[in-house]
Design a protein around this motif. Sequence first.
Motif, PDB file in Angstrom:
ATOM      1  N   TRP A 140       0.842  -1.185   0.000  1.00 60.42           N
ATOM      2  CA  TRP A 140       0.000   0.000   0.000  1.00 60.42           C
ATOM      3  C   TRP A 140       0.877   1.233   0.000  1.00 60.42           C
ATOM      4  O   TRP A 140       1.897   1.277   0.688  1.00 60.42           O
ATOM      5  N   VAL A 141       0.452   2.233  -0.742  1.00 59.37           N
ATOM      6  CA  VAL A 141       1.126   3.528  -0.762  1.00 59.37           C
ATOM      7  C   VAL A 141       0.084   4.581  -0.388  1.00 59.37           C
ATOM      8  O   VAL A 141      -0.949   4.696  -1.051  1.00 59.37           O
ATOM      9  N   VAL A 142       0.366   5.324   0.676  1.00 62.34           N
ATOM     10  CA  VAL A 142      -0.515   6.403   1.102  1.00 62.34           C
ATOM     11  C   VAL A 142       0.150   7.716   0.703  1.00 62.34           C
ATOM     12  O   VAL A 142       1.221   8.050   1.206  1.00 62.34           O
ATOM     13  N   ASP A 143      -0.474   8.420  -0.222  1.00 64.07           N
ATOM     14  CA  ASP A 143       0.041   9.706  -0.703  1.00 64.07           C
ATOM     15  C   ASP A 143      -0.782  10.808  -0.041  1.00 64.07           C
ATOM     16  O   ASP A 143      -1.930  11.053  -0.423  1.00 64.07           O
ATOM     17  N   LEU A 144      -0.187  11.451   0.952  1.00 65.01           N
ATOM     18  CA  LEU A 144      -0.907  12.485   1.701  1.00 65.01           C
ATOM     19  C   LEU A 144      -1.190  13.710   0.852  1.00 65.01           C
ATOM     20  O   LEU A 144      -2.237  14.342   1.000  1.00 65.01           O
ATOM     21  N   GLU A 145      -0.280  14.044  -0.052  1.00 65.95           N
ATOM     22  CA  GLU A 145      -0.463  15.221  -0.905  1.00 65.95           C
ATOM     23  C   GLU A 145      -1.631  15.035  -1.873  1.00 65.95           C
ATOM     24  O   GLU A 145      -2.461  15.920  -2.052  1.00 65.95           O
ATOM     25  N   LYS A 146      -1.704  13.858  -2.486  1.00 61.80           N
ATOM     26  CA  LYS A 146      -2.784  13.574  -3.449  1.00 61.80           C
ATOM     27  C   LYS A 146      -4.029  13.001  -2.781  1.00 61.80           C
ATOM     28  O   LYS A 146      -5.033  12.776  -3.453  1.00 61.80           O
ATOM     29  N   GLU A 147      -3.942  12.747  -1.496  1.00 58.50           N
ATOM     30  CA  GLU A 147      -5.028  12.123  -0.740  1.00 58.50           C
ATOM     31  C   GLU A 147      -5.506  10.845  -1.432  1.00 58.50           C
ATOM     32  O   GLU A 147      -6.680  10.693  -1.782  1.00 58.50           O
ATOM     33  N   ALA A 148      -4.556   9.930  -1.615  1.00 55.43           N
ATOM     34  CA  ALA A 148      -4.864   8.662  -2.281  1.00 55.43           C
ATOM     35  C   ALA A 148      -4.173   7.505  -1.566  1.00 55.43           C
ATOM     36  O   ALA A 148      -3.001   7.609  -1.196  1.00 55.43           O
ATOM     37  N   LEU A 149      -4.922   6.437  -1.359  1.00 56.80           N
ATOM     38  CA  LEU A 149      -4.367   5.182  -0.875  1.00 56.80           C
ATOM     39  C   LEU A 149      -4.393   4.244  -2.072  1.00 56.80           C
ATOM     40  O   LEU A 149      -5.468   3.943  -2.606  1.00 56.80           O
ATOM     41  N   THR A 150      -3.222   3.806  -2.505  1.00 56.43           N
ATOM     42  CA  THR A 150      -3.120   2.891  -3.645  1.00 56.43           C
ATOM     43  C   THR A 150      -2.746   1.517  -3.123  1.00 56.43           C
ATOM     44  O   THR A 150      -1.752   1.370  -2.414  1.00 56.43           O
TER      45      THR A 150
END
Length: 191
Positions: A140-150
């Motif tokens: 899992w990758v949590v991108d706080l800037e893009k507000e996306a959990l991939t």
Amino acid sequence: MSPARKLKDLDDLVALGEDARAELVDGEICGIETSGEHSDAQSTLNGHLWPNFGRPRRGDGGPPGGWWIYVETNITFSLRDVLRPDLGGWRRDRVPSRPTGFPVREVPDWVCEVLSPSTARRDLNEKRRVYHGAKVDHYWVVDLEKEALTALRWSLDGYVIVGVYGPGDIARVEPFEALEFPVGLVFGREA
């Protein structure tokens, strides 16, 4: 001609001690820095996952259990790669005894990285390569800037995206799809 870089190894990392917030990536010791937002996202995920999955499996209709879930634990992938994912999990049916030691030697079944400006490139490139090479099933990758959990799943040719979730989603994210999760909580949003 510049001198060749001396690669570090497991012994060099261990010499720093268990309290060092560092990891060994491709023979280089890298420090780890986190922001408040990073810490909050990591704590929120752990707060959702551990009570529901971080116990033995139960047959009484209670939480599904079946996982060991750790926060920021150094894990050996090779002598030159001792990584410290933000969260890591081992299926209890594959690893029946609690992973122990410094660093932990069992490869996890799931890892999660919360991207920070200082670590994003390393998390998305070098560490992803190591996780794939070690056959970590779920990343899992949590991108706080893009507000996306991939959510990604291992395949022979590389990780495959199985879902991208944002603040408005109530999702069942593999490998923890047994329970719905309000993804917005990870980004500091109310459920």
